[in-house]
Structure formats: C-alpha cells, structure tokens
Scaffold this motif. Structure first.
Motif, mmCIF file in Angstrom:
data_model
loop_
_atom_site.group_PDB
_atom_site.id
_atom_site.type_symbol
_atom_site.label_atom_id
_atom_site.label_comp_id
_atom_site.label_asym_id
_atom_site.label_seq_id
_atom_site.Cartn_x
_atom_site.Cartn_y
_atom_site.Cartn_z
ATOM 1 N N ARG A 13 0.907 -1.030 -0.259
ATOM 2 C CA ARG A 13 -0.028 -0.354 0.162
ATOM 3 C C ARG A 13 1.075 1.252 0.062
ATOM 4 O O ARG A 13 1.967 1.400 0.569
ATOM 5 C CB ARG A 13 -0.372 -0.206 1.708
ATOM 6 C CG ARG A 13 -1.998 1.059 0.977
ATOM 7 C CD ARG A 13 -2.363 1.462 2.105
ATOM 8 N NE ARG A 13 -3.800 0.175 2.007
ATOM 9 C CZ ARG A 13 -4.737 -0.153 2.901
ATOM 10 N NH1 ARG A 13 -4.706 0.791 4.385
ATOM 11 N NH2 ARG A 13 -5.868 -0.984 2.182
ATOM 12 N N LYS A 14 1.071 1.876 -0.812
ATOM 13 C CA LYS A 14 1.099 3.277 -1.071
ATOM 14 C C LYS A 14 1.746 4.153 0.639
ATOM 15 O O LYS A 14 -0.455 4.477 1.114
ATOM 16 C CB LYS A 14 0.780 3.965 -2.468
ATOM 17 C CG LYS A 14 1.900 5.619 -2.101
ATOM 18 C CD LYS A 14 1.364 5.980 -3.825
ATOM 19 C CE LYS A 14 2.784 6.975 -4.290
ATOM 20 N NZ LYS A 14 2.895 7.663 -5.053
ATOM 21 N N LYS A 15 2.095 4.826 0.988
ATOM 22 C CA LYS A 15 2.211 5.314 2.428
ATOM 23 C C LYS A 15 1.631 6.679 1.957
ATOM 24 O O LYS A 15 2.096 7.477 0.807
ATOM 25 C CB LYS A 15 3.598 5.568 3.102
ATOM 26 C CG LYS A 15 3.984 4.331 2.994
ATOM 27 C CD LYS A 15 4.448 4.491 4.189
ATOM 28 C CE LYS A 15 5.211 2.961 4.771
ATOM 29 N NZ LYS A 15 5.533 2.701 6.074
ATOM 30 N N VAL A 16 0.568 8.083 2.123
ATOM 31 C CA VAL A 16 0.134 9.091 2.330
ATOM 32 C C VAL A 16 1.167 10.166 3.222
ATOM 33 O O VAL A 16 0.821 9.692 4.371
ATOM 34 C CB VAL A 16 -1.024 8.975 2.554
ATOM 35 C CG1 VAL A 16 -1.675 10.507 2.474
ATOM 36 C CG2 VAL A 16 -1.541 7.855 1.296
ATOM 37 N N CYS A 17 1.998 10.735 2.373
ATOM 38 C CA CYS A 17 2.456 12.125 3.053
ATOM 39 C C CYS A 17 1.801 12.605 4.443
ATOM 40 O O CYS A 17 0.696 13.082 4.014
ATOM 41 C CB CYS A 17 2.960 13.156 2.416
ATOM 42 S SG CYS A 17 3.763 13.872 2.849
ATOM 43 N N ILE A 18 1.937 12.848 5.270
ATOM 44 C CA ILE A 18 1.284 13.609 6.558
ATOM 45 C C ILE A 18 0.654 14.564 5.812
ATOM 46 O O ILE A 18 -0.232 15.366 6.395
ATOM 47 C CB ILE A 18 2.024 13.646 8.107
ATOM 48 C CG1 ILE A 18 2.298 11.810 7.871
ATOM 49 C CG2 ILE A 18 1.051 14.558 8.838
ATOM 50 C CD1 ILE A 18 2.730 12.299 9.786
ATOM 51 N N LEU A 19 2.005 15.748 5.839
ATOM 52 C CA LEU A 19 1.668 16.990 4.949
ATOM 53 C C LEU A 19 0.442 17.204 3.866
ATOM 54 O O LEU A 19 -0.224 18.366 4.512
ATOM 55 C CB LEU A 19 2.670 18.127 4.562
ATOM 56 C CG LEU A 19 4.293 17.555 5.706
ATOM 57 C CD1 LEU A 19 5.559 17.778 5.448
ATOM 58 C CD2 LEU A 19 3.748 18.393 7.187
ATOM 59 N N SER A 20 0.640 16.580 3.221
ATOM 60 C CA SER A 20 0.181 16.756 1.559
ATOM 61 C C SER A 20 -1.547 16.241 2.582
ATOM 62 O O SER A 20 -2.492 16.911 1.357
ATOM 63 C CB SER A 20 0.755 15.324 0.484
ATOM 64 O OG SER A 20 1.495 15.756 0.645
ATOM 65 N N ALA A 21 -1.878 15.331 3.198
ATOM 66 C CA ALA A 21 -2.764 15.181 3.765
ATOM 67 C C ALA A 21 -3.726 16.348 4.387
ATOM 68 O O ALA A 21 -5.477 16.580 4.354
ATOM 69 C CB ALA A 21 -3.131 13.653 4.571
ATOM 70 N N LYS A 22 -2.869 16.507 5.324
ATOM 71 C CA LYS A 22 -3.414 17.809 5.626
ATOM 72 C C LYS A 22 -2.982 19.083 5.266
ATOM 73 O O LYS A 22 -3.845 20.129 5.684
ATOM 74 C CB LYS A 22 -2.003 18.171 7.238
ATOM 75 C CG LYS A 22 -2.457 17.251 7.272
ATOM 76 C CD LYS A 22 -1.694 17.710 9.651
ATOM 77 C CE LYS A 22 -2.026 16.444 10.043
ATOM 78 N NZ LYS A 22 -1.309 16.919 11.248
ATOM 79 N N GLY A 23 -2.778 19.024 3.590
ATOM 80 C CA GLY A 23 -2.990 20.723 3.161
ATOM 81 C C GLY A 23 -1.510 21.459 3.086
ATOM 82 O O GLY A 23 -1.621 22.419 2.815
ATOM 83 N N ILE A 24 -0.527 21.610 4.375
ATOM 84 C CA ILE A 24 0.269 21.773 4.271
ATOM 85 C C ILE A 24 1.212 21.895 3.019
ATOM 86 O O ILE A 24 1.760 20.496 3.093
ATOM 87 C CB ILE A 24 1.216 21.819 5.899
ATOM 88 C CG1 ILE A 24 0.129 21.761 6.414
ATOM 89 C CG2 ILE A 24 2.711 22.449 6.468
ATOM 90 C CD1 ILE A 24 0.466 20.376 7.971
ATOM 91 N N GLU A 25 1.674 23.210 2.537
ATOM 92 C CA GLU A 25 3.159 23.343 1.889
ATOM 93 C C GLU A 25 4.282 23.500 2.574
ATOM 94 O O GLU A 25 5.075 23.539 1.914
ATOM 95 C CB GLU A 25 2.562 24.580 0.242
ATOM 96 C CG GLU A 25 1.070 23.506 0.186
ATOM 97 C CD GLU A 25 1.064 23.821 -1.396
ATOM 98 O OE1 GLU A 25 1.935 24.665 -2.051
ATOM 99 O OE2 GLU A 25 0.084 23.693 -2.283
ATOM 100 N N HIS A 26 4.023 24.723 3.537
ATOM 101 C CA HIS A 26 5.370 25.332 4.043
ATOM 102 C C HIS A 26 5.408 24.306 5.093
ATOM 103 O O HIS A 26 4.869 24.419 5.778
ATOM 104 C CB HIS A 26 4.701 26.215 4.228
ATOM 105 C CG HIS A 26 6.646 27.413 4.147
ATOM 106 N ND1 HIS A 26 7.668 27.358 4.069
ATOM 107 C CD2 HIS A 26 6.371 28.357 5.701
ATOM 108 C CE1 HIS A 26 7.969 28.404 4.852
ATOM 109 N NE2 HIS A 26 7.721 28.220 6.240
ATOM 110 N N VAL A 27 6.924 23.702 5.432
ATOM 111 C CA VAL A 27 7.512 23.638 6.599
ATOM 112 C C VAL A 27 7.752 24.039 7.234
ATOM 113 O O VAL A 27 9.134 24.745 7.012
ATOM 114 C CB VAL A 27 8.315 22.061 6.356
ATOM 115 C CG1 VAL A 27 8.481 21.727 7.528
ATOM 116 C CG2 VAL A 27 7.376 21.359 5.486
#
Length: 79
Positions: A13-27
């Motif tokens: 199963r492909k892992k989903v990035c936590i940041l992409s799931a929350k819509g965060i573009e700037h870390v």
C-alpha cells in the motif's frame, strides 16, 4: 485450519504523506511537534520510503529539521 496467503504477490500500500493529507505546503522549522514525526528514535531523519513524502516535500522536511537543530529546537543526537 486457516488458509495461508502468499504476501509476495500483493502490492504494498502506498503511504500517504502527512503534510499532503493536511494540505500543508510550507514546513516551518519552529513547528517541533510536526518535525518530530519525521525523526526516528535515534534522531535521524526518516527516509521517503518510511514517511511517504514526495521528493520536494522530503527536501523541505530535511531542511526544516536541520534548521531546527541549528537553532536548538531539536537535538542532534539521542540523549
């Protein structure tokens, strides 16, 4: 008796990035709680394979962790 399945034929199963799931573009390097999710027990930066982040996001995460370490928000080594 239960039937044993062969897991070699399954696609992982492909892992989903936590940041992409929350819509965060700037870390942000000051967001220590978020950055600690991308560090393993030995305070090493976790790889893309583990985090599921894209190449661009992984570079941003790594740079933010390095900045936070330099400022003193995150430790370099395990205590």
């Amino acid at each position: 008796m239960a039937k044993v399945t062969n897991n070699r034929n399954r696609k992982p199963r492909k892992k989903v990035c936590i940041l992409s799931a929350k819509g965060i573009e700037h870390v942000d390097y000051k967001d220590v709680e978020l950055l600690q999710r991308f560090i393993n027990n030995n305070n090493k930066i976790a790889s893309r394979r583990v985090t599921g982040a894209s190449a661009r996001m992984q570079r941003r995460i790594a740079n933010a962790i390095k900045r936070a370490r330099f400022v003193g928000l995150l430790p370099y080594v395990k205590e």
